[in-house]
Design an enzyme around this catalytic site. Structure first.
Site, mmCIF file in Angstrom:
data_model
loop_
_atom_site.group_PDB
_atom_site.id
_atom_site.type_symbol
_atom_site.label_atom_id
_atom_site.label_comp_id
_atom_site.label_asym_id
_atom_site.label_seq_id
_atom_site.Cartn_x
_atom_site.Cartn_y
_atom_site.Cartn_z
ATOM 1 N N ARG A 40 44.811 36.871 36.177
ATOM 2 C CA ARG A 40 44.371 36.953 37.573
ATOM 3 C C ARG A 40 43.676 35.636 37.895
ATOM 4 O O ARG A 40 42.487 35.473 37.652
ATOM 5 C CB ARG A 40 43.427 38.138 37.744
ATOM 6 C CG ARG A 40 42.918 38.356 39.157
ATOM 7 C CD ARG A 40 42.091 39.643 39.202
ATOM 8 N NE ARG A 40 41.545 39.910 40.522
ATOM 9 C CZ ARG A 40 40.400 39.395 40.965
ATOM 10 N NH1 ARG A 40 39.679 38.591 40.197
ATOM 11 N NH2 ARG A 40 39.961 39.694 42.179
ATOM 12 N N SER A 112 46.674 48.337 43.133
ATOM 13 C CA SER A 112 45.266 48.727 43.316
ATOM 14 C C SER A 112 45.175 49.753 44.436
ATOM 15 O O SER A 112 45.785 49.578 45.490
ATOM 16 C CB SER A 112 44.418 47.518 43.720
ATOM 17 O OG SER A 112 44.484 46.524 42.735
ATOM 18 N N LYS A 141 34.233 40.205 41.582
ATOM 19 C CA LYS A 141 35.102 40.158 42.761
ATOM 20 C C LYS A 141 34.216 40.094 43.989
ATOM 21 O O LYS A 141 33.649 41.117 44.401
ATOM 22 C CB LYS A 141 35.996 41.406 42.784
ATOM 23 C CG LYS A 141 36.994 41.464 43.932
ATOM 24 C CD LYS A 141 37.966 42.615 43.711
ATOM 25 C CE LYS A 141 38.656 43.100 44.960
ATOM 26 N NZ LYS A 141 39.673 42.208 45.479
HETATM 27 N N1 TZP Z 1 38.925 44.789 41.421
HETATM 28 C C1 TZP Z 1 37.981 45.695 41.656
HETATM 29 S S1 TZP Z 1 36.565 45.358 40.806
HETATM 30 C C2 TZP Z 1 37.240 43.971 40.105
HETATM 31 C C3 TZP Z 1 38.528 43.812 40.555
HETATM 32 C C4 TZP Z 1 39.453 42.739 40.176
HETATM 33 C C5 TZP Z 1 36.485 43.087 39.168
HETATM 34 C C6 TZP Z 1 36.229 43.720 37.836
HETATM 35 O O1 TZP Z 1 35.493 42.844 37.019
HETATM 36 P P1 TZP Z 1 34.294 43.345 36.087
HETATM 37 O O2 TZP Z 1 33.654 42.084 35.589
HETATM 38 O O3 TZP Z 1 34.929 44.099 34.970
HETATM 39 O O4 TZP Z 1 33.381 44.165 36.931
#
Ligand code: TZP
Ligand code: MG
Length: 217
Positions: A40, A112, A141
């Site tokens: 990503r 998602s 994010k």
């Molecule tokens: N989509 C929803 S939360 C997220 C994404 C890509 C980030 C998740 O990262 P982390 O560090 O595991 O909370």
């Protein structure tokens, strides 16, 4: 893909590793037992063009060594060019049914979803699995929605028991169990592994936490 491959689903881009070599972090995560990997590549400084293609090929090769699916986020062209096992798209990344038509059944398609309606639509579009969250608060994010807790997974699971779900958002070894108990087949994480002092150990501990939570009784 089988649902065991969703157990510990590691997501990373070159900007997620706190200055460490991302391929070294991915290698450690694979040694520790992650079961799926998503590239990503987002945010300031994101690789593009040839450097991105080279990085993606490096990730793909490492995943192949470990027999772990290599999924590309939101870039069908890159997924096809690198021979990825799958593509993951968000709600803003185009029409899932159209993408499914284009890739046929040659690739895994992940989508998602943030509520049961989005889950239903993704399922009819032919998604192989859903990523649902953010379950807990996340710093990875910047435009993430508010944390939803595990309720989101419980409701999607009860509506569509056969549709594999991975929880995402703020998941670590010590809060993974409720996500699995709510009905997820696995957890997807960025920082719990990518920021860990010892990514191999973090991956191993997450795998163990998920394994224990999946055991019946
Ligand atoms: N989509 C929803 S939360 C997220 C994404 C890509 C980030 C998740 O990262 P982390 O560090 O595991 O909370
Ligand atoms: Mg996206």
């Amino acid at each position: 893909m089988n649902r065991e491959q969703l157990a510990v689903y590691f997501i990373m881009g070159s900007g997620n590793t706190a200055g460490r070599d991302p391929l070294a972090v991915l290698g450690s995560a694979l040694r520790g037992g992650v079961t799926c990997f998503q590239l990503r590549e987002k945010g300031p400084g994101a690789l593009k063009g040839e450097p991105l293609a080279d990085f993606a090929a490096g990730c793909r090769d490492l995943c192949r060594q470990y027999g772990v699916p290599f999924i590309v986020n939101d870039d069908l062209e890159l997924a096809v060019a690198t021979g990825a096992d799958g593509l993951h798209i968000g709600q803003e990344d185009g029409n899932a049914a159209e993408i499914r038509r284009r890739i046929g059944n040659r690739m895994i398609l992940g989508v998602s979803a943030h509520d049961v309606n989005e889950a239903a639509a993704a399922r009819s579009a032919g998604a192989d699995y859903l990523g649902m969250g953010p379950v807990y608060g996340t710093r990875s994010k910047p435009d993430a929605r508010a944390a939803s807790g595990t309720e989101l997974i419980t409701s999607a699971k009860s509506a569509y028991p056969d549709l594999p779900i991975v929880g995402i958002g703020g998941i670590r070894e010590d809060n993974a169990a409720p996500v699995i108990e709510a009905g997820a087949s696995g957890v997807s994480v960025i920082s719990a592994i990518a920021h860990a002092g010892d990514p191999e150990r973090a991956a191993r501990e997450l795998r163990q936490a998920v394994r224990e939570a999946l055991e019946p009784g």
